[in-house]
Each structure stands twice: as structure tokens, then as C-alpha cells.
Enzyme design. Structure first.
Site, short mmCIF file in Angstrom:
data_model
loop_
_atom_site.label_atom_id
_atom_site.label_comp_id
_atom_site.label_asym_id
_atom_site.label_seq_id
_atom_site.Cartn_x
_atom_site.Cartn_y
_atom_site.Cartn_z
N LYS A 75 -3.59 2.98 -2.53
CA LYS A 75 -4.79 3.80 -2.51
C LYS A 75 -4.43 4.99 -1.65
O LYS A 75 -3.91 4.83 -0.56
CB LYS A 75 -5.94 3.04 -1.87
CG LYS A 75 -6.34 1.81 -2.61
CD LYS A 75 -7.37 1.04 -1.82
CE LYS A 75 -6.75 0.52 -0.53
NZ LYS A 75 -7.71 -0.19 0.31
N ASP A 103 0.82 -1.21 0.00
CA ASP A 103 0.00 0.00 0.00
C ASP A 103 0.85 1.26 0.00
O ASP A 103 2.03 1.22 0.34
CB ASP A 103 -0.84 0.04 1.28
CG ASP A 103 -2.16 -0.68 1.11
OD1 ASP A 103 -2.50 -1.03 -0.03
OD2 ASP A 103 -2.83 -0.90 2.13
N MET A 133 -6.34 9.54 9.13
CA MET A 133 -6.65 10.03 7.78
C MET A 133 -7.73 11.12 7.81
O MET A 133 -8.58 11.17 6.91
CB MET A 133 -7.12 8.87 6.88
CG MET A 133 -6.23 7.64 6.89
SD MET A 133 -4.58 7.96 6.25
CE MET A 133 -4.94 8.14 4.52
#
Lengths: 288, 288
Positions: free
Chosen positions: A76, A54, A191
Site C-alpha cells: 500500500k 509491504d 508519511m
């Protein structure tokens, strides 16, 4: 951390289960510092034929993979829709069916906002055998490198971890921020940088004090780690003023004050730590 | 996992920072499986002159300490008052002042209900240099070995970790269970077995459904791991009927249902996993 050159494979040396051909291991890479890899994760990397990683996995960790392993990016980025989730799962299945030893490497922990469950269920459907290797999640490990404990006896008996965006990139709309803000003395938001103004408003609306301490921990545990200490009132402006970069953790709660005493990383560079950052000791000590 | 016999110290081989004389490292041992130790933790154990460990640290992990290291028990059992916390801190200080390389080894993560902050502040006061080595906390890693993800995209965007007792052994009275129960779709309660009836009542009073799934995960990630799946309504009776032992995690929330699909550990012994445990796929697939 450097590349291992071991006389014996590390999993044999440690008596760990081997990563077999045709298997997928869903592995947490931890928050960034390669020293925070688990030994199972390190052993998996040393056995892998293919590593599918990732965006949040640090380069220094990828260098620990077996020389000759193929390293594939399945990144992503936070906030963007992820139409490719199904493609990632299909790629894992394809690699496993080709008889590869597959490591699916995810930042932090695969089951903490890591979508490990979704990928695992796709493997189940395809009848691919798999193992889950938990990792240190950044909400605990990343905070610790900023000198902030997720819990501290005098401060909180509960901590809530929240993702700041859903799979569509928005603030999750199924969250009861009012109840979260009221019930959880410490909120750690993953996030959430992009939606900081909305998160701040929601938390203030839940009755949290405007002067409540907040920390923004960017690139936690890596050489690029930066920490901004602020308050709920000032967090949006301070994030902009300090150009805080994603990925960043947002920590809301009194535990942030403990950083004055627990910032062991800065202490290594000379910062003087305060033994009573919460002002709990009955009287200040005389120092000779 | 077996005792390491390495040609070169592991911290040198991996380029990790050394544990220096007179330092204390507060190290998380993870939930139990030695494979879930971080490489920093393993390297610390391999360098230690003294290891001061908790009740929750597995014997198989202590065997990884450097031969010749002194191994001291500083156990505190869940639910009992801990008058000796100050003594433990003083012992760490004493060992460091004697020039030892000291590992303070705690189950899980030192900053997740581990009282690591308290011990670190005592070191600060005594001017003993220290480092924090985060570990995999059982609330994520222990759950993963039970096949339960702490978060899953279709289920929850937040998870709350709660300790089931305060330092006096009681259910913490500063918790707003009503708000926690309302705000947090998944509650993971550490060390709550003793107060299970009160916790159940509080969560039900917050409006959670009596048929909400609950898992009790005992001795997570160790060979003695046992998992009981039940509901809020039946959890107290089922804990007794199955003689669930401490330490145990209590997991309340829909993520428990995912265990039917994600119990990878049982799948290794032949359990057939269900690819759609939440029943989310639009139509059941025909299987030939």
C-alpha cells in the site's frame, strides 16, 4: 547483509520459539537497515513458507527469507486509499489454512501506524493463531541514523508520533494539532510529506516558532537516506528544492539541533562533530 | 535464548559492520525479550571486549556477550538522581582509549529516554568514534507483548511517549500536561509508577474521562511481565492492590481496550480472544 547459510536453523541455535505451520507472525522489519531486524524477525524469515510484505520493506531484507519461500507483495503506498486491506487479511488466512508458516512483514513496527491490529483481529476472527514481533519504528531508529535523538534530557521529556495521513490519504481530521503543537516539544510525523503545507500551517497556528528547526529524513537507514535540515518557515520550499522523496519523516523540535553533534553516520565519512550543539556548556573550551 | 556457538562470527556471516577496537557502540537492548535484540546488537555483543550495561538490561541478554568480555554495571535506577552520568561517560572513554571494543548497552532504545545523546556527546568531545544501534523501545515493543497496539486506525493517529521523571527523579515540570492530555489520544508513560497520583491528576485535569482505560505493564516482554487493566479513576488504587512493580509502562487511551482481541501471548496459554474488542462491527455475528 548477506543471505545466511547456517549449519543449524537460527531459531534452534538461539533457542527462539519456532514459527509453526498454520501460524501467522506479524513481523516488524524495522526502518530499512537489515541490521535493525530483530533476531526473532530474522529467524521468522528463515523459517517462512510465505512472506507477505509491504511497500516499505527493503529489498535487502526480503533476500533474508528462506530460499524456497514464496514472497508476495501486499503493498500500500502512502496517501492512497487501501481498499485491499481486507484482501490482505484474507490472503493471510488462506495461507495459514493451507498449513503454511506465514510471515506478514511490515516496515517499522506492526503496531506503529502499521495496521497490524486490524490484520491480527481478522486472524482472531478466523481462529488463526498468531504472534506479534515488534520492530524498530522509523520514528526512533530512522531518526537515530540521521543523528537526531527522539528525546534528549536537556530538550524534551515527551515526544509525539503522528501519522500524516489517515486511511483515506488525508491529514487525519481527528487530531487536535493546536494541543499537539503546544503540548509536545518534539513532533515526529510519519508519511506526512504530501500534506506538508497543511501540517506546517497547523503547527505554526499552535504557536510554534517559525524558526524552529525541522528535519526531513528520507529513506531512513537505507543507502538512499537523505536528510534536509530546515525550519518551520522554510520547510515546504526546502522539501521542494531538495526534491525530498517519500517515505520521509518530518521531525519538528529542538532535538534537530543535536544533529551537529550526533550525526555518527556522517562522521564515519569525515564529518567533524560538535560536542556542544545546544551551546549548553558554560564557557567555550580552549583547544590547544 | 542460549549462548551462541557459531562456526563464524555472526557479523561476518551477516555481512554487518564490525565493532572495531577503540570504538564505542551505543546499543539498544530492547524491552527485555532477547528475541527483540537487533541483529546488529547481537553481533556487537558477540564482538565486545567490554559491555557497560544499565539496570534495565535483562540478565538473559548479558549472557549473549562474547565469553571473555568484561561486563560492567553502570546502573541508574528510575527516580534517583544520577550523579554518576559523567563517570559512566568517562569510563566509556577510558575503555575505548585502552583499545577495547566497547558496547554501551541500554534498555530499550538509546535515544528514547535513554540518555544516549549525552553519552555520545561526551564521546565526541573525547574524539572517540561511535555508532548508535537503535533498539525496540518498550513503549512500542513492551505494549505489543501486552496485546496493546501503540496505534490502531480506528482509535488514534498520534501517540505520545512521556518520561514520568526527570533527571532529578521528579515529574518533569516542563511538560504541559493539559495540552498533552488534550492533544494526544494515547499517552505512554515510561517510569511513571512513582508519580502515578500526580500523573493521574494532571491527565484528569486535562479533561480525560475518569473511566478512560489504563494499562500498567510491568517487566514488559520478560517472563515476569504482568499487566493490570484499570481506569484513570482507579489506577492508583489498582497499582497498589496488585503491587505493580517497576519498571512499568502506563498506557492511557482507548487502545487498551484492544487487548481483549490482541493479547496473543495469553492466547498461547488458552485465552480466548475477542475479534471485535471495540464493538465496531455493525451487527454481532451469529455463531453456530
Amino acid at each position: 547483509m548477506t543471505i545466511l547459510r547456517l549449519p543449524t536453523p537460527i531459531h534452534e541455535m538461539l533457542g527462539l520459539p519456532p514459527l509453526e505451520k498454520g501460524w501467522v507472525w506479524l513481523v516488524g522489519a524495522g526502518p530499512g537497515d537489515p541490521g535493525l531486524l530483530t533476531v526473532l524477525a530474522l529467524a521468522a524469515l528463515q523459517q517462512a513458507d510465505a512472506v507477505v510484505y509491504d511497500a516499505l520493506v527493503d529489498e535487502s531484507i526480503l533476500r533474508l527469507a528462506r530460499p524456497g519461500a514464496t514472497i508476495e507483495y501486499a503493498g500500500k503506498r502512502g496517501g492512497k486509499p487501501s481498499p485491499r486491506q481486507r484482501d490482505i487479511s484474507l490472503r493471510l488466512i488462506e495461507l495459514a489454512r493451507a498449513g503454511k508458516r506465514v510471515v506478514r512483514l511490515k516496515g517499522g513496527d506492526p503496531f506503529m501506524f502499521g495496521r497490524g491490529g486490524e490484520e491480527a483481529l481478522a486472524l482472531v476472527e478466523a481462529r488463526i493463531p498468531f504472534r506479534v514481533v515488534p520492530g524498530v519504528t522509523s520514528g526512533t531508529g530512522g531518526l537515530a541514523y540521521a543523528g537526531i535523538p527522539a528525546t534528549h534530557r536537556d530538550v524534551n521529556h515527551a515526544v509525539t508520533f503522528v501519522t500524516g495521513h489517515n486511511s483515506g490519504g488525508d491529514v487525519p481530521d481527528d487530531l487536535d494539532w493546536e494541543a499537539l503543537g503546544r503540548g509536545s516539544p518534539v513532533l515526529v510525523i510519519y508519511m506526512g510529506l504530501k500534506h506538508l503545507p497543511r501540517i506546517r500551517s497547523a503547527v505554526l497556528a499552535a504557536g510554534r516558532r517559525a524558526d524552529e528547526p525541522v528535519a526531513l529524513v528520507s529513506h531512513a537507514t537505507t543507502p538512499r537516506q537523505r536528510v534536509v535540515e530546515t525550519t518551520l518557515a522554510a520547510v515546504v520550499e526546502d522539501a521542494a528544492a531538495h526534491a525530498v522523496e517519500a517515505p520521509a519523516l518530518i521531525v519538528i523540535g529542538e532535538v534537530v539541533r543535536l544533529r551537529a553533534g550526533l550525526d555518527w553516520l556522517a562522521a564515519m565519512s569525515g564529518k567533524v562533530l560538535e560536542p556542544d550543539p545546544l551551546g549548553l556548556q558554560p564557557a567555550p573550551r580552549q583547544r590547544a
